[in-house]
Design an enzyme around this catalytic site. Structure first.
Site, PDB file in Angstrom:
ATOM      1  N   HIS A   1      -6.364   4.667  -1.982  1.00 48.63           N
ATOM      2  CA  HIS A   1      -6.878   5.727  -1.108  1.00 48.63           C
ATOM      3  C   HIS A   1      -6.196   7.033  -1.527  1.00 48.63           C
ATOM      4  O   HIS A   1      -5.052   7.019  -1.974  1.00 48.63           O
ATOM      5  CB  HIS A   1      -6.550   5.348   0.345  1.00 48.63           C
TER       6      HIS A   1
ATOM      7  N   VAL B   1      -4.507   9.340  -0.176  1.00 55.99           N
ATOM      8  CA  VAL B   1      -3.146   9.676   0.292  1.00 55.99           C
ATOM      9  C   VAL B   1      -2.073   8.791  -0.343  1.00 55.99           C
ATOM     10  O   VAL B   1      -0.890   9.086  -0.227  1.00 55.99           O
ATOM     11  CB  VAL B   1      -2.985   9.612   1.842  1.00 55.99           C
ATOM     12  N   LYS B   2      -2.463   7.727  -1.026  1.00 57.03           N
ATOM     13  CA  LYS B   2      -1.482   6.814  -1.611  1.00 57.03           C
ATOM     14  C   LYS B   2      -0.963   7.371  -2.946  1.00 57.03           C
ATOM     15  O   LYS B   2      -1.342   8.459  -3.353  1.00 57.03           O
ATOM     16  CB  LYS B   2      -2.106   5.421  -1.764  1.00 57.03           C
ATOM     17  N   HIS B   3      -0.120   6.608  -3.640  1.00 58.04           N
ATOM     18  CA  HIS B   3       0.580   7.169  -4.816  1.00 58.04           C
ATOM     19  C   HIS B   3      -0.350   7.585  -5.934  1.00 58.04           C
ATOM     20  O   HIS B   3      -0.153   8.616  -6.564  1.00 58.04           O
ATOM     21  CB  HIS B   3       1.609   6.171  -5.341  1.00 58.04           C
TER      22      HIS B   3
ATOM     23  N   ALA C   1       0.829  -1.216   0.000  1.00 58.43           N
ATOM     24  CA  ALA C   1       0.000   0.000   0.000  1.00 58.43           C
ATOM     25  C   ALA C   1       0.862   1.265   0.000  1.00 58.43           C
ATOM     26  O   ALA C   1       0.419   2.307  -0.460  1.00 58.43           O
ATOM     27  CB  ALA C   1      -0.939  -0.001   1.204  1.00 58.43           C
TER      28      ALA C   1
END
Ligand SMILES: *Cc1c(COP(=O)(O)O)cnc(C)c1O
Length: 395
Positions: free
Chosen positions: A188, A190-192, A157
């Site tokens: 999500h 906030v992920k890459h 993740a």
């Protein structure tokens, strides 16, 4: 972004992304349609895994991976330094987590994992997390698999786009599953790259991919049948209404709207990664020699830098973390703690956890803080974070 509030992490949506989703809205597919397999193909190209199964969240991806690979009552080693979803997946499959302490960079300590595997041959699996975006040592994973036959599910993740050097000079990519039975991604915000909410299971094992696809959609088969009772009529023609439910599954499908956004976002992955790495390098440079603040590890050009975590000597600074976070926030700077030790959560305590000796995790938890890091930030933003942090710590 001179005056804007800097959260610890956030998405970057541009007009291309908006147009991709708008196109999808004007098409006939809102639920799973042609964009989902397209997105899965793009994920295969981005990671090098042979199969990708897109689902509704990273948590769903962990749940289905655990169901595909674990049996009730089995034990699986994992890390206390993760979002609760990692070990929850083990519990949801009816298995039991074994929490192993962390090493200096926040990832699971594989020496301790090996010791647990030696001590307890009934442990079946290992769920490491590529913490902060740094890959779990692939050669060590290969060794543990060879020595103990342990199943590996890698929580990627944080690490989409990360690489590291493997034995023989090979470059190993996060999610390629060179040394894992399966890996998972989260999309999500906030992920890459983001799909709003979303996730994926990556694997090189066709049987795992097939099972994940089945469980993603109620356990229903529409093409191959175990029973086949009324699949075909007397003339051998397929009956168009027929389906079979052969397993108890879920509705964990990704929608075409999400896949449209994911496809558009994934085209920017390299740019996002370059930006994250440049910002991390800037932080490392600006914090060099700081008396109270140190990066979790030296700059790692292969890390995907989902997070930029520092350790702060709060005792020497005479500042409490909560007060520092509130003060930073008042100055327009978000921060976060990744993570609270999972095994000490009340629910885990109710299962008998919490007493495990994890001195490295405990010390880390006292000292860690994630500083703002997201691709839309600029170098000056990182400089401002370091300046405000230093001033609040009295340096
Ligand atoms: C974000 C995250 C998850 C869960 O992903 P969701 O898409 O939010 O369900 C799991 N593990 C780790 C390490 C994460 O950071």
């Amino acid at each position: 972004m001179a005056d804007a509030f800097l959260p610890y992490g956030t998405q970057w949506i541009d007009e291309e992304d908006v147009a991709a989703v708008a196109d999808c809205l004007r098409s006939s597919h809102l639920t799973q349609g042609p964009r989902v397999p397209e997105f899965e193909a793009a994920l295969r190209r981005a990671t090098g895994a042979a199969h990708a199964v897109a689902v509704s969240s990273g948590t769903a991806a962990l749940h289905l991976s655990a169901l595909a690979l674990l049996s009730p009552g089995e034990r699986a080693i994992t890390t206390p330094n993760s979002f609760v979803a990692t070990s929850n997946a083990i519990l949801l499959a009816g298995a039991r987590p074994v929490f192993v302490d962390i090493q200096g960079d926040g990832g699971i300590d594989l020496d301790l994992a090996e010791w647990e595997l030696e001590r307890d041959p009934t442990i079946r699996a290992l769920f490491p997390v590529d913490f902060g975006g740094r890959m779990t040592d692939p050669d060590r994973l290969a060794r543990l698999r060879a020595k103990f036959g342990v199943i590996v599910v890698e929580d990627c993740a944080h690490s989409l786009g990360a690489t590291c050097a493997g034995s023989g000079g090979a470059t190993v990519r996060a999610g390629a599953c060179r040394d894992a039975d399966a890996a998972i991604l989260s999309f999500h915000p906030v992920k890459h790259v983001t799909t709003g909410e979303g996730g994926a299971i990556l694997t090189n094992d066709e049987a795992i991919a097939r099972r994940a696809r089945l469980l993603r959609s109620h356990g229903i088969e529409r093409s191959t049948f175990a029973d086949g009772g009324r699949a075909f009529d007397e003339a051998g023609e397929a009956n168009p209404w027929y389906y079979e439910m052969n397993e108890l599954g879920f509705h964990y499908r990704m929608s075409d709207l999400q896949a449209a956004l994911g496809l558009s976002q994934l085209r920017k992955l390299d740019r996002f990664l370059a930006k994250r790495r440049a910002l991390a390098a800037r932080y490392v440079e600006r914090l060099a020699g700081h008396p109270l603040v140190s990066p979790l590890h030296p700059f790692d050009p292969g890390a995907a830098y989902h997070l930029f975590v520092v350790r702060i000597d709060f005792a020497r600074a005479g500042v409490r973390r909560g007060a520092l976070m509130r003060e930073l926030s008042a100055r327009g700077i978000g921060s976060q703690v990744h993570y609270l030790p999972i095994h000490r959560q009340p629910y885990y305590r109710s299962l008998g956890h919490g007493g495990e000796a994890t001195p490295a995790m405990d010390r880390y938890y006292e000292e860690c803080l994630s500083l703002p890091l997201f691709p839309k930030m600029e170098a000056e933003d990182a400089d401002r974070v370091v300046a405000e942090l230093s001033s609040l710590l009295g340096e």
